[in-house]
Design a protein around this motif. Structure first.
Motif, PDB file in Angstrom:
ATOM      1  N   ALA A 110       0.833  -1.208   0.000  1.00 56.20           N
ATOM      2  CA  ALA A 110       0.000   0.000   0.000  1.00 56.20           C
ATOM      3  C   ALA A 110       0.867   1.258   0.000  1.00 56.20           C
ATOM      4  O   ALA A 110       0.546   2.239  -0.681  1.00 56.20           O
ATOM      5  CB  ALA A 110      -0.929  -0.005   1.214  1.00 56.20           C
ATOM      6  N   TRP A 166       2.264   1.647  -3.509  1.00 53.00           N
ATOM      7  CA  TRP A 166       1.185   2.023  -4.412  1.00 53.00           C
ATOM      8  C   TRP A 166       0.798   3.484  -4.229  1.00 53.00           C
ATOM      9  O   TRP A 166       0.603   4.211  -5.209  1.00 53.00           O
ATOM     10  CB  TRP A 166      -0.023   1.115  -4.177  1.00 53.00           C
ATOM     11  CG  TRP A 166      -1.198   1.494  -5.032  1.00 53.00           C
ATOM     12  CD1 TRP A 166      -1.360   1.269  -6.365  1.00 53.00           C
ATOM     13  CD2 TRP A 166      -2.356   2.208  -4.600  1.00 53.00           C
ATOM     14  NE1 TRP A 166      -2.560   1.795  -6.785  1.00 53.00           N
ATOM     15  CE2 TRP A 166      -3.189   2.381  -5.721  1.00 53.00           C
ATOM     16  CE3 TRP A 166      -2.768   2.703  -3.369  1.00 53.00           C
ATOM     17  CZ2 TRP A 166      -4.407   3.028  -5.647  1.00 53.00           C
ATOM     18  CZ3 TRP A 166      -3.989   3.348  -3.305  1.00 53.00           C
ATOM     19  CH2 TRP A 166      -4.797   3.500  -4.439  1.00 53.00           C
ATOM     20  N   LEU A 167       0.699   3.928  -2.981  1.00 56.30           N
ATOM     21  CA  LEU A 167       0.339   5.330  -2.741  1.00 56.30           C
ATOM     22  C   LEU A 167       1.433   6.283  -3.207  1.00 56.30           C
ATOM     23  O   LEU A 167       1.143   7.389  -3.666  1.00 56.30           O
ATOM     24  CB  LEU A 167       0.045   5.553  -1.259  1.00 56.30           C
ATOM     25  CG  LEU A 167      -1.318   5.053  -0.787  1.00 56.30           C
ATOM     26  CD1 LEU A 167      -1.422   5.137   0.725  1.00 56.30           C
ATOM     27  CD2 LEU A 167      -2.432   5.823  -1.444  1.00 56.30           C
ATOM     28  N   ARG A 227       3.402   5.790  -5.776  1.00 53.35           N
ATOM     29  CA  ARG A 227       3.397   5.800  -7.247  1.00 53.35           C
ATOM     30  C   ARG A 227       2.097   6.331  -7.840  1.00 53.35           C
ATOM     31  O   ARG A 227       2.090   6.800  -8.978  1.00 53.35           O
ATOM     32  CB  ARG A 227       3.649   4.398  -7.776  1.00 53.35           C
ATOM     33  CG  ARG A 227       5.049   3.942  -7.528  1.00 53.35           C
ATOM     34  CD  ARG A 227       5.297   2.631  -8.185  1.00 53.35           C
ATOM     35  NE  ARG A 227       6.681   2.237  -7.971  1.00 53.35           N
ATOM     36  CZ  ARG A 227       7.281   1.306  -8.646  1.00 53.35           C
ATOM     37  NH1 ARG A 227       6.630   0.641  -9.576  1.00 53.35           N
ATOM     38  NH2 ARG A 227       8.531   1.007  -8.396  1.00 53.35           N
ATOM     39  N   SER A 228       1.012   6.237  -7.103  1.00 48.69           N
ATOM     40  CA  SER A 228      -0.272   6.679  -7.648  1.00 48.69           C
ATOM     41  C   SER A 228      -0.339   8.194  -7.663  1.00 48.69           C
ATOM     42  O   SER A 228       0.406   8.884  -6.995  1.00 48.69           O
ATOM     43  CB  SER A 228      -1.423   6.107  -6.823  1.00 48.69           C
ATOM     44  OG  SER A 228      -1.530   6.806  -5.605  1.00 48.69           O
ATOM     45  N   ARG A 229      -1.273   8.686  -8.406  1.00 47.74           N
ATOM     46  CA  ARG A 229      -1.459  10.128  -8.498  1.00 47.74           C
ATOM     47  C   ARG A 229      -2.563  10.595  -7.550  1.00 47.74           C
ATOM     48  O   ARG A 229      -3.035  11.714  -7.645  1.00 47.74           O
ATOM     49  CB  ARG A 229      -1.802  10.510  -9.928  1.00 47.74           C
ATOM     50  CG  ARG A 229      -0.795   9.981 -10.928  1.00 47.74           C
ATOM     51  CD  ARG A 229      -0.508  10.991 -11.992  1.00 47.74           C
ATOM     52  NE  ARG A 229       0.361  10.443 -13.005  1.00 47.74           N
ATOM     53  CZ  ARG A 229       1.670  10.518 -12.956  1.00 47.74           C
ATOM     54  NH1 ARG A 229       2.258  11.085 -11.951  1.00 47.74           N
ATOM     55  NH2 ARG A 229       2.402  10.013 -13.922  1.00 47.74           N
ATOM     56  N   SER A 230      -2.956   9.749  -6.632  1.00 46.75           N
ATOM     57  CA  SER A 230      -4.077  10.089  -5.755  1.00 46.75           C
ATOM     58  C   SER A 230      -3.753  11.221  -4.795  1.00 46.75           C
ATOM     59  O   SER A 230      -4.642  11.925  -4.359  1.00 46.75           O
ATOM     60  CB  SER A 230      -4.524   8.856  -4.970  1.00 46.75           C
ATOM     61  OG  SER A 230      -3.451   8.350  -4.210  1.00 46.75           O
ATOM     62  N   ASN A 290      -1.743  13.785  -5.577  1.00 48.23           N
ATOM     63  CA  ASN A 290      -1.415  15.012  -6.307  1.00 48.23           C
ATOM     64  C   ASN A 290      -2.447  16.105  -6.061  1.00 48.23           C
ATOM     65  O   ASN A 290      -2.143  17.281  -6.151  1.00 48.23           O
ATOM     66  CB  ASN A 290      -1.308  14.742  -7.804  1.00 48.23           C
ATOM     67  CG  ASN A 290      -0.019  14.032  -8.145  1.00 48.23           C
ATOM     68  OD1 ASN A 290       0.901  13.979  -7.327  1.00 48.23           O
ATOM     69  ND2 ASN A 290       0.050  13.476  -9.333  1.00 48.23           N
TER      70      ASN A 290
END
Length: 162
Positions: A69, A72-73, A75-78, A80
């Protein structure tokens, strides 16, 4: 056995969510971080009380889930949308760079007790009184300029009458 697994999964999921919130959204050490640590400790301790194998499996799966997790967080764009993207490219200009020199005359805009606002050559700066409190709208003179500090004194009134 199903209840024990449900309790362990619940404790570990709450712990992982709280710790990730602490890392990514809440600065400093907050209740979420402390709560996440306590939930994680409770989950692992409860799993080991059920059995050694259950404890090992819980510890391994919770670390793997947290690590996955976390990556993933990252690398994710969530994040941004909530991340700060502003670059600060301004700089603090010293009073000397503004052209304020010893001997310049000005007026106080606020009471210097001992620090306040003053205006010299149409430029508003923060000024520091050398030794006394100086009231608002008093004529002052620059004694010394040290980087960002403008040291002032009351302007001496001349007693020459024409």
């Amino acid at each position: 056995m199903i209840w024990e697994v449900t309790i362990i999964v619940f404790l570990m999921l709450v712990a992982i969510v709280l710790i990730l919130l602490e890392i990514f959204l809440l600065p400093g050490i907050t209740i979420a971080g402390i709560g996440g640590f306590l939930f994680a400790a409770a989950g692992v301790i409860y799993a080991y009380s059920v059995g050694e194998t259950a404890g090992h499996i819980t510890l391994f799966l919770s670390l793997a889930t947290f690590g996955g997790a976390f990556v993933w967080l990252l690398r994710s764009r969530s994040f941004n949308r909530v991340a700060l993207k502003t670059d600060v490219d301004s700089k603090l200009t010293s009073s000397r760079d503004l052209g304020i020199e010893p001997g310049d005359e000005g007026v106080t805009l606020s009471r210097l007790a001992p620090i306040g606002k003053a205006r010299f050559k149409g430029i508003t700066v923060e000024a520091k009184s050398m030794d006394e409190l100086i009231d608002e709208n008093t004529e002052i003179e620059v004694v010394r300029v040290d980087g960002y500090n403008v040291l002032v004194k009351k302007k001496e009134q001349s007693d020459i009458h024409a």
